[in-house]
Write a protein that holds these residues in place. Structure first.
Motif, PDB file in Angstrom:
ATOM      1  N   UNK A   1       0.817  -1.207   0.000  1.00  0.00           N
ATOM      2  CA  UNK A   1       0.000   0.000   0.000  1.00  0.00           C
ATOM      3  C   UNK A   1       0.864   1.275   0.000  1.00  0.00           C
ATOM      4  N   UNK A   2       1.900   1.304   0.839  1.00  0.00           N
ATOM      5  CA  UNK A   2       2.711   2.522   1.000  1.00  0.00           C
ATOM      6  C   UNK A   2       3.309   3.039  -0.316  1.00  0.00           C
ATOM      7  N   UNK A   3       3.922   2.175  -1.151  1.00  0.00           N
ATOM      8  CA  UNK A   3       4.526   2.717  -2.388  1.00  0.00           C
ATOM      9  C   UNK A   3       3.490   3.362  -3.306  1.00  0.00           C
ATOM     10  N   UNK A   4       2.284   2.798  -3.339  1.00  0.00           N
ATOM     11  CA  UNK A   4       1.234   3.374  -4.185  1.00  0.00           C
ATOM     12  C   UNK A   4       0.764   4.711  -3.614  1.00  0.00           C
ATOM     13  N   UNK A   5       0.716   4.807  -2.283  1.00  0.00           N
ATOM     14  CA  UNK A   5       0.334   6.078  -1.656  1.00  0.00           C
ATOM     15  C   UNK A   5       1.394   7.142  -1.906  1.00  0.00           C
ATOM     16  N   UNK A   6       2.674   6.751  -1.828  1.00  0.00           N
ATOM     17  CA  UNK A   6       3.762   7.705  -2.103  1.00  0.00           C
ATOM     18  C   UNK A   6       3.661   8.198  -3.545  1.00  0.00           C
ATOM     19  N   UNK A   7       3.361   7.277  -4.462  1.00  0.00           N
ATOM     20  CA  UNK A   7       3.215   7.654  -5.874  1.00  0.00           C
ATOM     21  C   UNK A   7       2.084   8.656  -6.046  1.00  0.00           C
ATOM     22  N   UNK A   8       0.999   8.425  -5.336  1.00  0.00           N
ATOM     23  CA  UNK A   8      -0.161   9.326  -5.439  1.00  0.00           C
ATOM     24  C   UNK A   8       0.196  10.727  -4.948  1.00  0.00           C
ATOM     25  N   UNK A   9       0.921  10.797  -3.828  1.00  0.00           N
ATOM     26  CA  UNK A   9       1.325  12.098  -3.285  1.00  0.00           C
ATOM     27  C   UNK A   9       2.206  12.856  -4.287  1.00  0.00           C
ATOM     28  N   UNK A  10       3.043  12.090  -5.004  1.00  0.00           N
ATOM     29  CA  UNK A  10       3.971  12.714  -5.965  1.00  0.00           C
ATOM     30  C   UNK A  10       3.357  12.864  -7.363  1.00  0.00           C
ATOM     31  N   UNK A  11       2.068  12.548  -7.485  1.00  0.00           N
ATOM     32  CA  UNK A  11       1.370  12.613  -8.778  1.00  0.00           C
ATOM     33  C   UNK A  11       1.995  11.693  -9.831  1.00  0.00           C
ATOM     34  N   UNK A  12       2.396  10.521  -9.386  1.00  0.00           N
ATOM     35  CA  UNK A  12       2.959   9.516 -10.293  1.00  0.00           C
ATOM     36  C   UNK A  12       1.869   8.486 -10.589  1.00  0.00           C
ATOM     37  N   UNK A  13       1.612   8.182 -11.859  1.00  0.00           N
ATOM     38  CA  UNK A  13       0.620   7.142 -12.170  1.00  0.00           C
ATOM     39  C   UNK A  13       1.032   5.804 -11.554  1.00  0.00           C
ATOM     40  N   UNK A  14       0.067   5.083 -10.965  1.00  0.00           N
ATOM     41  CA  UNK A  14       0.397   3.844 -10.262  1.00  0.00           C
ATOM     42  C   UNK A  14       1.022   2.795 -11.178  1.00  0.00           C
ATOM     43  N   UNK A  15       0.734   2.897 -12.507  1.00  0.00           N
ATOM     44  CA  UNK A  15       1.300   1.926 -13.457  1.00  0.00           C
ATOM     45  C   UNK A  15       2.826   1.933 -13.448  1.00  0.00           C
ATOM     46  N   UNK A  16       3.408   3.078 -13.123  1.00  0.00           N
ATOM     47  CA  UNK A  16       4.871   3.168 -13.130  1.00  0.00           C
ATOM     48  C   UNK A  16       5.497   2.477 -11.917  1.00  0.00           C
ATOM     49  N   UNK A  17       4.690   2.222 -10.908  1.00  0.00           N
ATOM     50  CA  UNK A  17       5.180   1.611  -9.669  1.00  0.00           C
ATOM     51  C   UNK A  17       4.784   0.137  -9.573  1.00  0.00           C
ATOM     52  N   UNK A  18       3.649  -0.201 -10.174  1.00  0.00           N
ATOM     53  CA  UNK A  18       3.061  -1.529  -9.958  1.00  0.00           C
ATOM     54  C   UNK A  18       4.006  -2.688 -10.290  1.00  0.00           C
ATOM     55  N   UNK A  19       4.796  -2.562 -11.371  1.00  0.00           N
ATOM     56  CA  UNK A  19       5.701  -3.665 -11.746  1.00  0.00           C
ATOM     57  C   UNK A  19       6.749  -3.952 -10.678  1.00  0.00           C
ATOM     58  N   UNK A  20       6.990  -3.001  -9.789  1.00  0.00           N
ATOM     59  CA  UNK A  20       8.021  -3.200  -8.756  1.00  0.00           C
ATOM     60  C   UNK A  20       7.479  -3.909  -7.515  1.00  0.00           C
TER      61      UNK A  20
END
Lengths: 133, 347
Positions: B240-259
Motif C-alpha cells: 500500500x505505501x509505495x502506491x500512496x507515495x506515488x499518489x502524493x507525488x502525482x505519479x501514475x500507479x502503473x509506473x510503480x506496480x511492476x516493482x
C-alpha cells in the motif's frame, strides 16, 4: 568440526574447489596433491562449475546428530559435468514424487551445520534441481 | 563510459506462508488484512538459509549476469538487519564463496531497510573516484516479526545484488540524493529477538516524509520531473505505501506496480526496494529512466536515477528473472513456518 578444520576445508565447501591432473586430465574432489590414476603430482586447483546430474538419492527420516530437527531431508550422490561424483544434501524439493535419477542439478549455498548457538556457522554447497520440482 | 549497474541478481527462498494462514492462527480477518496491506503471501527461508546464504546466491546470479571475473571485485558491502553474526562480517563469507578474496575491501552495513542502497552509494563513490574498477552491493534480510504482531504478516526473506562499474553498464547512474533524520519509528535493541515499532507513526513522519523528500531532492538536483521517469521502485514495507507515495507525488500507479514484489514475497527489508528495482530492470527497455528510492527506519531514504542502456539487451539472456523466483513456491502451514523461523524454544 573445529574452527581450524572448518577454515582449511573452506574452498571445497564454498567454491567446490577440486583438482585437475594436467597429465591425464582426471578431476578430483576435494583438492588432492597426487593423481590416483597416473600418480602424477602435476595437479592444479580448479573450481567446479557446480552443475551436474542426480545419480542416486534417499530420504532421511532419522537424522544424524545435529540434523534430527530438519527431518525429513534428502541426501544424494551427484555427478558433476566434469565427471567427478560427490555426496550432498538435495534441497528445494517441493514434490518428492518428482525427484528422478539423472535430473539436472546445480549447487546452491546453504548452512551445513550450527553446532551451538554461540559457535561458528558452517556454510557450504548443497544440490538443488535446476528445474523446480 | 558512465558509472552504472554492470549486472544484478536476486534470490528469494521458495517457501511461502499466506496472510490467510497467519490470520487463521491469530483469529484475524484475512480478507481485511490482505486488502489493507496489499500482501497475499510472504517468502520464508528454508531452515538452512540465512542472510549469508541468500546473499551468496544473489551475488552468484549477479556475477553470471555481468559476466565479470569475481577477482575484479574490489569492494563488497552487505546491508542487512539480520546478519547471522553480531561480530563477523557476512560480506567476507560472500566474498570467499564467490571467489573475490583477498585483494578487496568488505564490510557489513546496517540501516534498517536501506542498508543495501547505502552500500550502492559507497560502491558508486569508489568507482566514480577511480579507486576501484568493480564493486558489489547487496541488500538481504531474513526478517523476523513477533508472533501475533502486525509485522508478522509482511516480514519476508530475500536478497538483491548489484555489481557496479563503468565498463559496460546496463543502466547508468544519473545521480543520487538522500534525506536522513533521527526518527524512531522502528527499532530492535541489542540482544532483543524481535523488533518494536511505533504503529501508525511509521507512516506519515517516517516512510512518506523521507521517501518523498529524497525523491524531491533528487529531482531538484537533476532538474527532472516525475514525468521523466518510466519506471519506479520505492521501498515496499507493504503493498500500500509505495502506491500512496506515488499518489502524493502525482505519479501514475502503473509506473510503480511492476516493482511491487511485496505482494507475493512480503517485505524483504534491506532487499525490498532493490528487488523491486531488479524486476523493473527485468522489464525495462533501452532509454527508459528508472527511479529507485529506499527507506530505512530510524530514518532515511536514498534516491537514485538510472537510464537504461542498449547493453541490457546484450545481457538479457544471462539474467535469472525475479519472476522465476516469485513463481517457485511451496506453501507452509503456521506450524512449519514457526519451525522454519526458529520460533520454538528447543533448549
Amino acid at each position: 568440526m573445529g574452527v581450524a578444520q572448518s577454515w582449511r576445508t573452506q574452498s571445497s565447501r564454498y567454491r567446490l574447489a577440486g583438482s585437475k591432473c594436467n597429465e591425464c586430465k582426471n578431476y578430483y574432489f576435494p583438492v588432492t596433491v597426487v593423481c590416483s590414476n597416473c600418480e602424477s603430482d602435476n595437479l592444479e586447483v580448479i573450481n567446479f562449475k557446480g552443475t551436474g546430474k542426480l545419480v542416486e538419492w534417499t530420504r532421511v527420516d532419522e537424522g544424524a546428530s545435529g540434523f534430527d530437527h530438519v527431518v525429513p531431508y534428502y541426501f544424494a550422490i551427484i555427478q558433476l559435468d566434469e565427471g567427478v561424483r560427490l555426496s550432498a544434501q538435495l534441497v528445494s524439493v517441493m514434490d518428492e514424487s518428482k525427484i528422478t535419477d539423472g535430473m539436472p542439478v546445480r549447487m546452491t549455498f546453504r548452512k551445513l551445520m550450527e553446532s551451538t548457538r554461540e559457535g561458528i556457522i558452517e556454510y557450504g554447497f548443497k544440490a538443488e534441481p535446476v528445474n523446480p520440482i | 563510459m558512465s558509472v552504472g549497474i554492470e549486472g544484478y541478481g536476486v534470490y528469494i527462498p521458495y517457501f511461502r506462508i499466506t496472510v490467510k494462514e497467519i490470520a487463521r492462527m491469530w483469529n484475524d480477518d484475512h480478507k481485511t488484512i490482505s486488502k489493507g496491506i496489499n500482501v497475499i503471501e510472504k517468502a520464508v527461508p528454508d531452515m538452512d538459509e540465512d542472510t549469508a546464504t541468500i546473499s551468496v546466491n544473489a551475488a552468484r546470479n549477479a556475477l553470471n549476469h555481468s559476466g565479470i571475473d569475481p577477482k575484479n571485485l574490489e569492494a563488497i558491502y552487505v546491508g542487512s538487519e539480520s546478519h547471522p553474526y553480531a561480530v563477523k562480517p557476512t560480506a567476507v563469507t560472500v566474498a570467499e564463496a564467490i571467489g573475490a578474496t583477498p585483494y578487496m575491501t568488505a564490510a557489513d552495513l546496517e540501516f534498517a531497510c536501506k542498508a543495501g542502497t547505502a552500500g550502492m552509494q559507497m560502491v558508486f563513490g569508489l568507482v566514480k573516484a577511480n579507486e576501484i574498477k568493480y564493486g558489489l552491493a547487496i541488500g538481504t534480510d531474513c526478517a523476523q516479526g513477533r508472533p501475533g504482531d502486525a509485522l508478522e504478516y509482511t516480514a519476508g526473506a530475500g536478497g538483491a545484488a548489484f555489481i557496479i562499474g563503468n565498463e559496460a553498464p546496463i543502466a547508468t547512474l544519473e545521480g543520487m540524493a538522500s534525506f536522513t533524520t533521527d526518527t524512531p519509528d522502528f527499532w530492535r535493541r541489542e540482544g532483543a529477538r524481535y523488533p518494536s515499532h511505533a504503529g501508525r507513526f511509521t507512516g506519515e513522519p517516517s516512510y512518506f516524509r523521507h521517501t518523498i523528500s529524497a525523491t524531491e531532492r533528487l529531482l531538484n538536483k537533476l532538474n527532472l520531473n516525475v514525468e521523466d521517469f518510466d519506471r519506479i521502485s520505492f521501498h515496499q514495507p507493504n503493498g500500500r505505501f509505495p502506491l500512496s507515495a506515488a499518489k502524493i507525488l502525482n505519479i501514475p500507479r502503473e509506473k510503480v506496480e511492476d516493482s511491487l514484489c511485496v505482494v507475493k514475497v512480503g517485505n524483504t527489508y534491506s532487499a525490498a526496494s532493490m528487488v523491486g528495482f531488479a524486476r523493473q530492470l527485468d522489464l525495462a527497455k533501452p532509454g527508459e529512466r528508472i527511479l529507485l528510492v529506499s527507506y530505512g527506519s530510524g530514518a532515511g531514504s536514498d534516491a537514485f536515477s538510472f537510464v537504461v542502456t542498449d547493453e541490457i539487451e546484450n545481457k538479457r539472456d544471462r539474467a535469472v528473472l525475479v519472476d522465476q523466483y516469485i513463481s517457485r513456491r511451496k506453501e507452509l502451514d503456521y506450524a512449519m513456518y514457526a519451525k522454519h523461523r526458529g520460533k520454538f524454544v528447543m533448549e
